[in-house]
Design an enzyme around this catalytic site. Sequence first.
Site, PDB file in Angstrom:
ATOM      1  N   GLU A   1       0.811  -1.227   0.000  1.00 12.89           N
ATOM      2  CA  GLU A   1       0.000   0.000   0.000  1.00 12.89           C
ATOM      3  C   GLU A   1       0.839   1.269   0.000  1.00 12.89           C
ATOM      4  OE1 GLU A   1      -0.820  -2.664   1.841  1.00 12.89           O
ATOM      5  OE2 GLU A   1      -2.846  -3.161   1.178  1.00 12.89           O
TER       6      GLU A   1
ATOM      7  N   HIS B   1     -10.345  -4.724  10.762  1.00 12.18           N
ATOM      8  CA  HIS B   1     -11.015  -4.587   9.464  1.00 12.18           C
ATOM      9  C   HIS B   1     -12.321  -3.814   9.540  1.00 12.18           C
ATOM     10  CE1 HIS B   1      -8.130  -7.590   8.240  1.00 12.18           C
ATOM     11  NE2 HIS B   1      -8.540  -7.513   7.007  1.00 12.18           N
TER      12      HIS B   1
END
Lengths: 349, 328
Positions: free
Chosen positions: B61, B130
């Site tokens: 990322e 998450h």
Amino acid sequence: MPETLVKKSTSKKKAKSTKAKSKYSKATYLKWYEIMLRVRKFEEKALFAYSKQLIRGFCHVYIGQEAIAAALTTAITADDKLVTAYRQHGVALARGLDSKSCMAELFGKSTGCVKGKGGSMHFFSKEHNYFGGNGIVGAQIPIGTGIALAEQYRGTKHLAVTMFGDGAARQGALYESFNMAMTWKLPVLYIVENNGYAMGTSVERTSNVHDLYKIGSSFDMPSEQIDGMSPEAVHEGIERAAKHIRSGKGPYFLEIKTYRYKGHSVSDPAKYRSKEELQSYLDIDPIVITEEKMLNDKIATQKDIDKIKANIKAEIDEAFEFASNSPFPLGSELYDDNYVQEDYPFIMD
Amino acid sequence: MSRIINLREALREALQEEMRRDEDVFLMGEEVALYNGAYKVSKGMLDEFGAKRVIDTPIAELGFAGIGVGAAMNGLRPVVEFMTWNFAVLAFDQIVNNAAKTLSQSAGQYKCPIVFRGPSGSAGQLAQQHSQTFESWLANCPGLKVISCIDPADAKGLLKSAIRDDDPICMMESEALYGLKGEVPEGEYLVPIGKAAIRKEGTDVTLVSFNKMIEVTKKAAIELEKEGISAEVIDLRTIRPLDHETLVTSLKKTNRMVVIDESWPFAGVSAEIAYEMQKYAFDYLDAPVTRVNAADTSLGYAPTLVEEYLPNPSKVIKAVKEVLYVGS
């Protein structure tokens, strides 16, 4: 030459080439000498200005690393893109930014290359394809990789030269970038300016791998280590790498072994290294060596050299005066250039 | 003319239309190409645009966000997809230190027209890492614009505006609501960044929300209606810049406000709105602005923990009755 300088030493070859007729023209040598002297004198003036509190904040000077700046003026083209870290004054000058706008930027003046918004760490010039000095260690490595992606996307032959220090070679961003650049064969030239120390921490204390060029090998990236105290060696290394990249073969990694004669920043007395070590690099000062070579090999005359010295002195004095006499930006300019949107509704309460 | 499509299809249309319109727009991220998108937003796009413009990245990322920033500085208009904003935390250096600051650092010489997008918020029993929201984190940073919207029509128009915008934009979608259906106009249209939408008009209380919580808020408003309480529902759609005017105008009408925000309460969007209302509509307030947030905790896996953590219609109704000073 200090024994730690280059593993694949070019010193023998260099000694030989000094005797043979130089492969570089007088104009090239004078160009190298001039930019190296410009950087050195600019930085010395910056240190003086810092001591007078005319420059504030962080100030990382390039003194000792000028041979790299020299090679950047001859081994890449003006159309190539370049991004680097925060030890960047010399690189910006090599790209063609003028010493007045750079000195004014150090002073935080509105006539600076980024209008007093960046200071020592953040010069930018779109005109010179200079994508800036970046203050977050290693953060410019993905950026340079993305600059390269845009060049590939448009089908140009331009390089994205992406420079960083040895400290940045330990950041994860490097490994992610190297991996994608090789996977996509991006036209990026990675240059680590290995001056031996990440602030006060030596390369040897940050990893088991001390030869940084070897990092490229785990990505099958062509990588080599070159002598950063010699403009000839740096020029040749960058030229070789650039040829490889422009042929469409993808990235190239150069470890340029150099040394900073001053501390990490103005406030660093550099007590983590020995006087002997510093002296061993002062003995191979690229400016002194180049001057001697030009005279010994009759590439240039003392008159040529004296003329450059006088011009540079006048130029740097003028830059200092210009910076001193320029105004600071207005406080209200804080609101400029945060957004491209002209009517952005800032919270003002 | 309009038709019913879901959020993922609406977002896909936005990407496709903008990529057809402008060669400089490209999509990159994990699984966006060959896999057709982790949540199928980019389904079929590799076939249409090819690997040059729909780029699968490794799981990196920080690296690919930075590559997007560099490409944007060098003249392209990247759309960087994060599989979830939770993973984008790895890329925050590039978003906050570079995308947001390049224009200022370069005194206007290098703009950074990039869109970072992906789902945000909880999506079932996904536990601590998450299930987070990042609107308030990113909206805190000048230089960025932050969009968070799940209405299919508006999300499409906002994404198109975001891609055309010259400033860096973070756009939050919803994993749980990619299948949410809505009426989406045919043909070309844009939705302006920085403007809230009034989803339901009302007179007794203003309910302010965004993203997935707007669905919770609408359900609460329907229930309140049955009890004779008329709630105005505002969908912020954009978090930064905040549509101050729409909020103040509504509050001046209803005199009461509840903010429903899936983010944690501390220094969040709800706190900012409460500040703005007391500052600019103090004399119109008949009760303190209150809020319904996610719990001030990490989210646990078990269904009971999720239930406890998230805002829901009954929590909203309870808060509304508090500001109306009526018993529940």
